[in-house]
Write a protein that holds these residues in place. Structure first.
Motif, PDB file in Angstrom:
ATOM      1  N   GLY A  81       1.034  -1.183  -0.128  1.00  0.00           N
ATOM      2  CA  GLY A  81      -0.090   0.093   0.027  1.00  0.00           C
ATOM      3  C   GLY A  81       0.730   1.433  -0.022  1.00  0.00           C
ATOM      4  N   LEU A  82       0.555   2.069   0.772  1.00  0.00           N
ATOM      5  CA  LEU A  82       1.253   3.442   0.776  1.00  0.00           C
ATOM      6  C   LEU A  82       2.436   3.479   1.248  1.00  0.00           C
ATOM      7  N   ALA A  83       2.832   2.104   1.883  1.00  0.00           N
ATOM      8  CA  ALA A  83       4.227   2.071   2.415  1.00  0.00           C
ATOM      9  C   ALA A  83       5.465   2.350   1.336  1.00  0.00           C
ATOM     10  N   ILE A  84       4.777   1.998  -0.014  1.00  0.00           N
ATOM     11  CA  ILE A  84       5.892   2.090  -1.067  1.00  0.00           C
ATOM     12  C   ILE A  84       5.746   3.507  -1.923  1.00  0.00           C
ATOM     13  N   TYR A  85       4.934   4.416  -1.228  1.00  0.00           N
ATOM     14  CA  TYR A  85       4.635   5.580  -1.810  1.00  0.00           C
ATOM     15  C   TYR A  85       5.824   6.519  -2.109  1.00  0.00           C
ATOM     16  N   PHE A  86       6.826   6.605  -1.237  1.00  0.00           N
ATOM     17  CA  PHE A  86       7.956   7.515  -1.307  1.00  0.00           C
ATOM     18  C   PHE A  86       8.869   6.926  -2.255  1.00  0.00           C
ATOM     19  N   ASP A  87       8.940   5.430  -2.428  1.00  0.00           N
ATOM     20  CA  ASP A  87       9.733   4.765  -3.592  1.00  0.00           C
ATOM     21  C   ASP A  87       9.426   5.472  -4.979  1.00  0.00           C
ATOM     22  N   LEU A  88       8.161   5.716  -5.232  1.00  0.00           N
ATOM     23  CA  LEU A  88       7.961   6.090  -6.430  1.00  0.00           C
ATOM     24  C   LEU A  88       6.935   7.382  -6.669  1.00  0.00           C
ATOM     25  N   ARG A  89       6.982   8.215  -5.628  1.00  0.00           N
ATOM     26  CA  ARG A  89       6.186   9.512  -5.329  1.00  0.00           C
ATOM     27  C   ARG A  89       6.327  10.274  -6.785  1.00  0.00           C
ATOM     28  N   ASP A  90       7.797  10.805  -7.181  1.00  0.00           N
ATOM     29  CA  ASP A  90       8.020  11.466  -8.329  1.00  0.00           C
ATOM     30  C   ASP A  90       7.426  10.966  -9.428  1.00  0.00           C
ATOM     31  N   GLU A  91       7.548   9.866  -9.785  1.00  0.00           N
ATOM     32  CA  GLU A  91       7.235   9.014 -10.987  1.00  0.00           C
ATOM     33  C   GLU A  91       5.724   9.005 -10.901  1.00  0.00           C
ATOM     34  N   LEU A  92       5.232   8.696  -9.897  1.00  0.00           N
ATOM     35  CA  LEU A  92       3.424   8.884  -9.824  1.00  0.00           C
ATOM     36  C   LEU A  92       2.831  10.193  -9.853  1.00  0.00           C
TER      37      LEU A  92
END
Length: 103
Positions: A81-92
Motif C-alpha cells: 500500500g502507501l508504504a511504497i509511496y515514497f519509493d515512486l512518488r515523483d514518477e506517480l
C-alpha cells in the motif's frame, strides 16, 4: 477502482499502489480486473513491491501485459500500500500530471 474505471465517463487516468485485493472481490476478481483494464481507454499506473504479501507484483504483471496505456513500477521489498509511496512518488506525480493534462 480498476473495475469501475472503464465505466466512468471522462476518466483521464487511474493509479493504484499495491495492485492487490482482487481475490477479496470474488474468486474471479483478478480476471475481472484484467477484463476491465482491457476496456479502459485512459492510461493507468500500477505499482507494487516485488514481494508484496498479496501478490501485487504478480497482479501488476498480469493486468498490464500487452496493454499500451499501462505504466508499471515494481519496487524492492515487501511493503504494501502507501508504504511504497515514497519509493515512486515523483514518477506517480508525473503520471498524474500527464494524465490530467496538467503538463
Amino acid at each position: 477502482m480498476l473495475l469501475a474505471a472503464p465505466d466512468i465517463p471522462g476518466v483521464r487516468g487511474v493509479a493504484t499502489l499495491c495492485a492487490a485485493g482482487a481475490p477479496a472481490i470474488a474468486s474471479d476478481g483478478p480476471a475481472r480486473v484484467r477484463a476491465a483494464v482491457e476496456r479502459l481507454e485512459a492510461p493507468f499506473y500500477l505499482a507494487s513491491s516485488r514481494d508484496d504479501p498479496f501478490d501485487g507484483a504478480g497482479n501488476v504483471a498480469a493486468w498490464s501485459q500487452g496493454l499500451a496505456p499501462a505504466r508499471t513500477r515494481i519496487v524492492p521489498g515487501a511493503a504494501h500500500g502507501l508504504a511504497i509511496y515514497f519509493d515512486l512518488r515523483d514518477e506517480l506525480l508525473e503520471f498524474l500530471r500527464t494524465a490530467l493534462l496538467l503538463r
